[in-house]
Scaffold this motif. Sequence first.
Motif, PDB file in Angstrom:
ATOM      1  N   GLY A 143       0.663  -1.104  -0.013  1.00 21.47           N
ATOM      2  CA  GLY A 143       0.110   0.154   0.081  1.00 21.47           C
ATOM      3  C   GLY A 143       0.836   1.214   0.102  1.00 21.47           C
ATOM      4  O   GLY A 143       2.308   1.007  -0.237  1.00 21.47           O
ATOM      5  N   PHE A 144       0.213   2.229   0.154  1.00 22.28           N
ATOM      6  CA  PHE A 144       0.952   3.760   0.310  1.00 22.28           C
ATOM      7  C   PHE A 144       1.794   3.676   1.542  1.00 22.28           C
ATOM      8  O   PHE A 144       2.666   4.638   1.949  1.00 22.28           O
ATOM      9  N   THR A 145       1.099   3.147   2.821  1.00 19.72           N
ATOM     10  CA  THR A 145       2.260   3.145   3.986  1.00 19.72           C
ATOM     11  C   THR A 145       2.285   1.590   4.555  1.00 19.72           C
ATOM     12  O   THR A 145       1.897   0.459   3.767  1.00 19.72           O
ATOM     13  N   ARG A 146       3.392   1.316   5.084  1.00 17.19           N
ATOM     14  CA  ARG A 146       3.627  -0.101   5.462  1.00 17.19           C
ATOM     15  C   ARG A 146       3.586  -0.111   6.998  1.00 17.19           C
ATOM     16  O   ARG A 146       4.283   0.643   7.707  1.00 17.19           O
ATOM     17  N   PRO A 147       2.681  -0.878   7.716  1.00 16.30           N
ATOM     18  CA  PRO A 147       1.663  -1.676   7.164  1.00 16.30           C
ATOM     19  C   PRO A 147       0.631  -0.739   6.661  1.00 16.30           C
ATOM     20  O   PRO A 147       0.723   0.242   6.944  1.00 16.30           O
ATOM     21  N   VAL A 148      -0.376  -1.508   5.899  1.00 15.70           N
ATOM     22  CA  VAL A 148      -1.500  -0.822   5.367  1.00 15.70           C
ATOM     23  C   VAL A 148      -2.376  -0.150   6.578  1.00 15.70           C
ATOM     24  O   VAL A 148      -3.083   0.898   6.322  1.00 15.70           O
ATOM     25  N   ASP A 182      -1.376   1.142   9.442  1.00 15.58           N
ATOM     26  CA  ASP A 182      -0.580   2.137  10.387  1.00 15.58           C
ATOM     27  C   ASP A 182      -0.372   3.419   9.566  1.00 15.58           C
ATOM     28  O   ASP A 182       0.603   3.847   9.280  1.00 15.58           O
ATOM     29  N   MET A 183      -1.593   4.254   9.515  1.00 15.46           N
ATOM     30  CA  MET A 183      -1.354   5.263   8.965  1.00 15.46           C
ATOM     31  C   MET A 183      -1.067   6.596   9.919  1.00 15.46           C
ATOM     32  O   MET A 183      -1.702   6.240  11.031  1.00 15.46           O
ATOM     33  N   GLY A 184      -0.569   7.653   9.743  1.00 16.87           N
ATOM     34  CA  GLY A 184      -0.661   8.935  10.578  1.00 16.87           C
ATOM     35  C   GLY A 184       0.742   9.643  10.561  1.00 16.87           C
ATOM     36  O   GLY A 184       1.501   9.110   9.351  1.00 16.87           O
ATOM     37  N   PRO A 185       0.596  10.720  11.052  1.00 15.78           N
ATOM     38  CA  PRO A 185       1.945  11.478  10.538  1.00 15.78           C
ATOM     39  C   PRO A 185       3.129  10.967  11.099  1.00 15.78           C
ATOM     40  O   PRO A 185       4.097  11.434  10.355  1.00 15.78           O
ATOM     41  N   HIS A 186       3.253   9.789  11.714  1.00 20.54           N
ATOM     42  CA  HIS A 186       4.709   9.243  11.948  1.00 20.54           C
ATOM     43  C   HIS A 186       4.985   8.241  10.819  1.00 20.54           C
ATOM     44  O   HIS A 186       6.139   7.771  10.553  1.00 20.54           O
ATOM     45  N   ASN A 187       4.211   8.129   9.713  1.00 23.41           N
ATOM     46  CA  ASN A 187       4.290   7.181   8.807  1.00 23.41           C
ATOM     47  C   ASN A 187       3.860   7.677   7.519  1.00 23.41           C
ATOM     48  O   ASN A 187       2.657   7.392   7.095  1.00 23.41           O
ATOM     49  N   SER A 188       4.455   8.574   6.823  1.00 23.84           N
ATOM     50  CA  SER A 188       3.884   9.124   5.670  1.00 23.84           C
ATOM     51  C   SER A 188       3.860   8.439   4.598  1.00 23.84           C
ATOM     52  O   SER A 188       4.822   7.421   4.162  1.00 23.84           O
ATOM     53  N   PRO A 189       2.899   8.613   3.793  1.00 26.02           N
ATOM     54  CA  PRO A 189       2.665   7.634   2.544  1.00 26.02           C
ATOM     55  C   PRO A 189       3.722   7.906   1.462  1.00 26.02           C
ATOM     56  O   PRO A 189       3.997   8.747   1.245  1.00 26.02           O
ATOM     57  N   SER A 190       3.935   7.014   0.775  1.00 28.55           N
ATOM     58  CA  SER A 190       4.740   6.850  -0.486  1.00 28.55           C
ATOM     59  C   SER A 190       4.279   7.843  -1.485  1.00 28.55           C
ATOM     60  O   SER A 190       4.967   8.556  -2.189  1.00 28.55           O
ATOM     61  N   HIS A 191       2.865   7.787  -1.781  1.00 32.15           N
ATOM     62  CA  HIS A 191       2.323   8.732  -2.780  1.00 32.15           C
ATOM     63  C   HIS A 191       0.943   9.181  -2.265  1.00 32.15           C
ATOM     64  O   HIS A 191      -0.111   9.107  -2.581  1.00 32.15           O
ATOM     65  N   PRO A 192       1.284  10.364  -1.395  1.00 32.82           N
ATOM     66  CA  PRO A 192       0.227  11.221  -0.848  1.00 32.82           C
ATOM     67  C   PRO A 192      -0.930  11.603  -1.631  1.00 32.82           C
ATOM     68  O   PRO A 192      -2.251  11.523  -1.547  1.00 32.82           O
ATOM     69  N   GLY A 203      13.129  -3.242   1.388  1.00 30.91           N
ATOM     70  CA  GLY A 203      12.854  -2.257   2.465  1.00 30.91           C
ATOM     71  C   GLY A 203      12.572  -0.696   1.810  1.00 30.91           C
ATOM     72  O   GLY A 203      12.399   0.071   2.210  1.00 30.91           O
ATOM     73  N   GLU A 204      12.552  -0.503   0.403  1.00 25.18           N
ATOM     74  CA  GLU A 204      12.624   0.594  -0.289  1.00 25.18           C
ATOM     75  C   GLU A 204      11.293   0.833  -0.420  1.00 25.18           C
ATOM     76  O   GLU A 204      10.386   0.051  -0.349  1.00 25.18           O
ATOM     77  N   VAL A 205      11.172   2.461  -0.621  1.00 30.11           N
ATOM     78  CA  VAL A 205       9.771   2.676  -0.615  1.00 30.11           C
ATOM     79  C   VAL A 205       9.433   2.256  -2.161  1.00 30.11           C
ATOM     80  O   VAL A 205       9.771   2.492  -3.106  1.00 30.11           O
ATOM     81  N   PRO A 206       7.970   1.665  -2.261  1.00 34.13           N
ATOM     82  CA  PRO A 206       7.377   1.176  -3.592  1.00 34.13           C
ATOM     83  C   PRO A 206       7.206   2.522  -4.571  1.00 34.13           C
ATOM     84  O   PRO A 206       6.676   3.488  -4.266  1.00 34.13           O
ATOM     85  N   LEU A 207       7.851   2.188  -5.810  1.00 36.83           N
ATOM     86  CA  LEU A 207       7.480   3.444  -6.721  1.00 36.83           C
ATOM     87  C   LEU A 207       6.692   2.923  -7.808  1.00 36.83           C
ATOM     88  O   LEU A 207       6.147   3.586  -8.693  1.00 36.83           O
ATOM     89  N   PHE A 208       6.034   1.415  -7.831  1.00 35.19           N
ATOM     90  CA  PHE A 208       5.039   0.866  -8.754  1.00 35.19           C
ATOM     91  C   PHE A 208       5.599   0.955 -10.167  1.00 35.19           C
ATOM     92  O   PHE A 208       4.784   1.267 -11.005  1.00 35.19           O
ATOM     93  N   TYR A 246      15.225  -6.479  18.190  1.00 31.46           N
ATOM     94  CA  TYR A 246      14.899  -5.156  17.505  1.00 31.46           C
ATOM     95  C   TYR A 246      13.607  -4.658  17.696  1.00 31.46           C
ATOM     96  O   TYR A 246      12.543  -5.750  17.657  1.00 31.46           O
ATOM     97  N   VAL A 247      13.218  -3.429  17.702  1.00 33.46           N
ATOM     98  CA  VAL A 247      11.671  -2.892  17.854  1.00 33.46           C
ATOM     99  C   VAL A 247      11.196  -3.089  16.288  1.00 33.46           C
ATOM    100  O   VAL A 247      11.938  -2.753  15.282  1.00 33.46           O
ATOM    101  N   PRO A 248      10.075  -3.345  16.131  1.00 31.91           N
ATOM    102  CA  PRO A 248       9.382  -3.394  14.720  1.00 31.91           C
ATOM    103  C   PRO A 248       9.769  -2.075  13.919  1.00 31.91           C
ATOM    104  O   PRO A 248       9.597  -1.116  14.559  1.00 31.91           O
ATOM    105  N   ASN A 249       9.849  -2.299  12.479  1.00 32.07           N
ATOM    106  CA  ASN A 249      10.291  -1.209  11.910  1.00 32.07           C
ATOM    107  C   ASN A 249       9.687  -1.752  10.505  1.00 32.07           C
ATOM    108  O   ASN A 249       9.877  -2.661   9.947  1.00 32.07           O
ATOM    109  N   PRO A 250       8.871  -0.520   9.914  1.00 36.76           N
ATOM    110  CA  PRO A 250       8.125  -0.987   8.612  1.00 36.76           C
ATOM    111  C   PRO A 250       9.037  -1.456   7.750  1.00 36.76           C
ATOM    112  O   PRO A 250       8.510  -1.987   6.512  1.00 36.76           O
TER     113      PRO A 250
END
Lengths: 550, 447
Positions: free
Chosen positions: A325-330, A332-342, A390-395, B125-129
């Motif tokens: 999805g746009f966040t990982r995991p799908v 767990d959205m929120g300011p701490h986990n910005s989406p790849s393609h907002p 672990g890279e940000v998906p670029l699709f 390790y703590v979870p990391n996306p």
Amino acid sequence: MKFVPKWTLAVALGASLAVLAGPGTSGLRADEAAEPDPSQMSVVEAVNHFIKVGYEDNEITPSEPASDEEWVRRVYLDVVGRIPTLEEAKEYLEDESPRKRSVLVDKLLESPDYIRNQTTIWTNNCIGRGTPRRVSRRGMEKFFREAFAKNRPWDEVVVDIVTAEGHFEENGAVNYTLAQLQMPDDAVQLTAKTTKLFLGMQVQCTQCHNHPFNNWQQAQFWEFNSFFRQVRKVDHRKTDPNTGRQVDDYSEVVTRDFNGPVYFEKRSGLMQVAFPKYMGKEVAPDAFDRRKEFGKLLVAADNGETPLIAKAFVNRMWGHFFGYGFTRPVDDMGPHNSPSHPEVLDRLAEEFVDSQYDVKKLIQWITSTDAYSLTSQYGEDNEVDDPGAGEVPLFSHMYVKSMQAEQLYDSLIVASNAHKSGRGGWEAQEQQRRRWMQQFVVAFDTDENDEATTFNGTIPQALMMMNSELIDKAVSIERGSFLFETFSKPGSEATKMQELYLAALGRRPTRSEANLAQRMVRSYGAANKAQAYQDLFWALLNSNEFIFNH
Amino acid sequence: MAIWNNYGMKRRHFMQHMATAAATIPAMNFLSHVQANASTVANNKKACILMWMGGGPPTIDIWDLKPGSKNGGEFKPIDTAAPGVQISEHMPETAKVFDNLNVVRSMSTREADHGRGRYYMHTGYVPNPTVVHPTFGSVVSYEVGRERSALQIPSFVSVGGGSGQAGFLGMAHAPFVVGNDGQIRNAPDKETRDRLPGRLKMLDAVESNFIKSKRGELPSAHRDVYTNAVNLMTSHQMAAFDVDKAEPALGLEAETAATKAMYNPMPANGQAGGMMGRGNGFGQSLLMARRLVQVGVPFVEVNLGGWDLHNDVFNTLKNQRLPVLDRGISALVTDLKQRGMLDDVTIVWMGEFGRTPRINQNVGRDHWAASWSTMIGGGGLKNGQAIGATNADGNRVADNSKAYQPGDIWATVAYAMGIPLNTVHTSKRGRPMKLANGGTPIKELIG
């Protein structure tokens, strides 16, 4: 016009500067004018545009479009949860219409298998694969089956689920709540799961303390929790007429009279109170049914903001089709986990809301994007696009996804023709599949009812694929089986070999594959030909190409 | 084509075939790491048995009692064979062998959610996306299992499941999950086994194009897992899973009634393994773990669930959980000692977190990660100690006490097993990952 991305302002500013600079800079002005304006584009064009900007920013070239063979298998697995039958694959490959991709998606969305696939996915999301005690899987499935059959707006579905009360088979939606009320925990699990599943936010840690990395506060958790404190689960018992013993009867969710505040303890030991409050919006504590108020707040679009349930659903659905999805995991959205393609997420979510939460429309949009049509093969120019590392998906290419256990089961049934011989009705089929599924469920034995699966590409899965009764049936040569039917038809052996490939992999063998396969079959000797084809089909079904959705 | 026709005995052909198949896959060099003193690991019998307490055990009622505190609860401490170390009165058998074990009373681990705690305790390790860290069993499989060329069954077995993922170490090091009856589902029957060589040859031919087609590493990982599955299916070492099976060449005997009873006593009604409540397979699982270690498996995880005691903690512990646990631990320690294996086998006991010192209104305890206990022993460590302490009410690590993280426990295990502490793995993104998240072996235990 709701959709004004930041950069539109930048263009406008650039243009006015150009005017100020006078006539000498007309070249610049022409360039700026040619810049496309996503707000004027259709949703699919806009998604394509923003994803392309991502390629450019990262200096990569996307992969080529997928072949028809690759695409048809993928879209069947994603939309209806199984590979295409031999006939379906052939029909699609022979179709020469230029619009055949969207025509197929429309057709699949109208098929009963689409309903079954979404029902499976959402039943698993809501109550897990190992049904918890005193929960009716049948009830939950019935609820989703009706919802997806009628293509009910997603907001209505969510509101029905979070406000449901009553008998667990008469109103199947209550099973979601029953599954979260396995322990007397003041609806903590129900609060955490609802936020995660429908709002895409993980707040379970804030039960005890403020969130370490987003701005959720402990008080917010308990304010959310306050909405669910009127919920009560009642397990009914009855007398078994044969044995005279008391046995389980039905369970139900009832609303109890509760209008007090909720108390919780700060880390410091200080007791605090919380009242029902959703994202800053308060509800009178004496509201008759707090969950109904919660339902209203979930779908309210104040100040033009897109409700979180829309974003959460879009993110999850995108993840379903792309593996990420746009966040990982799908969830767990929120300011701490910005989406790849907002921009893509926002635009899809807005249009989803504007479409009255039309789930089928959303699927049509996603499947007609350029990104979805690409092959899963990457090249040198985009091998950095590797979310698995672990890279940000670029699709920029399709990601290889592992089949879910249900997808595998249904695909084996289809590949081996078992769907043609009568397998009983929906209920009987569901039961067979469910029994088979249980071998892969590992429960964690916690209050969250969470579970893992050994259908995860490890040895138990390999053993099942190599040795199980299911695979024996799939490669059976008895009357009515796929192999029997294929080889008792007239036609050349080369054509039949092609059909094996088509049935399992949705494609014909390449010339060298066909030659190699023929050589191997021949090596078994004429007397063992049936065995040879069995083994070839076994190999195709056990191959990586079969088990992966690519 | 005799290879597949009368395959029966010819495991060697099989292995050759699989070896050729494996050779076509680029060796997993991309995971290469600097490993000092690799030779120290070779040819040893070191192993670790992890007892995983799913749900988060109330260690304040088991290992670190607080008599006299309002948080103390119902249980009393008793003396153990380790001078000066007391544990719960409901762990009497374990108390007798505690000179072989240690309790670490100053764990402080920050993660009090089941999923996060499970991940943190298993990996360090703590979870990391953006990365999946390997659970420590996978690390041992990767570091030690690979060296054991004679081992044909997976080098990381999880009895009862749920132990996490191999992450960037690759699917071949994922836990092999079996039920506590040791039954391997979908094991091949004779006919299937006979046809396997022909089928695998076909498979090799059919799937190699897809591996070469640049679609990431999943397709080749699939082949690695099949290689492991085939090894398993055709190995005599499978006897380790079946407590009633003898395999003299491997030093395995069929377990006697006395041994079985030690792990899993007959109750008065005469039904085998009839401990009440959940978890009566725990003893059987530990017995299986001992057999797996005997044939060379370096890491076995055994799960005992049912610790998420938000309600009625004391009755549940006293009547259900602790009798099972007490019997299991003491049987394993006694058995390993009798067989001269205890110095090679490190025993670790932990869950996601501990539970709140404060007793809640349902006479339960909730999740608590700030101050709790794990247990570790055997493995040639300096045993019979209580390491660290909590304050009088149990809600903080004591002021003069060092706080420990899971990485410190795993570093101690690595030390005991001879895995070099400076081992560094590389994530798929090229990030260096220190063994056990850079944890340090517990000084008092390694002397």
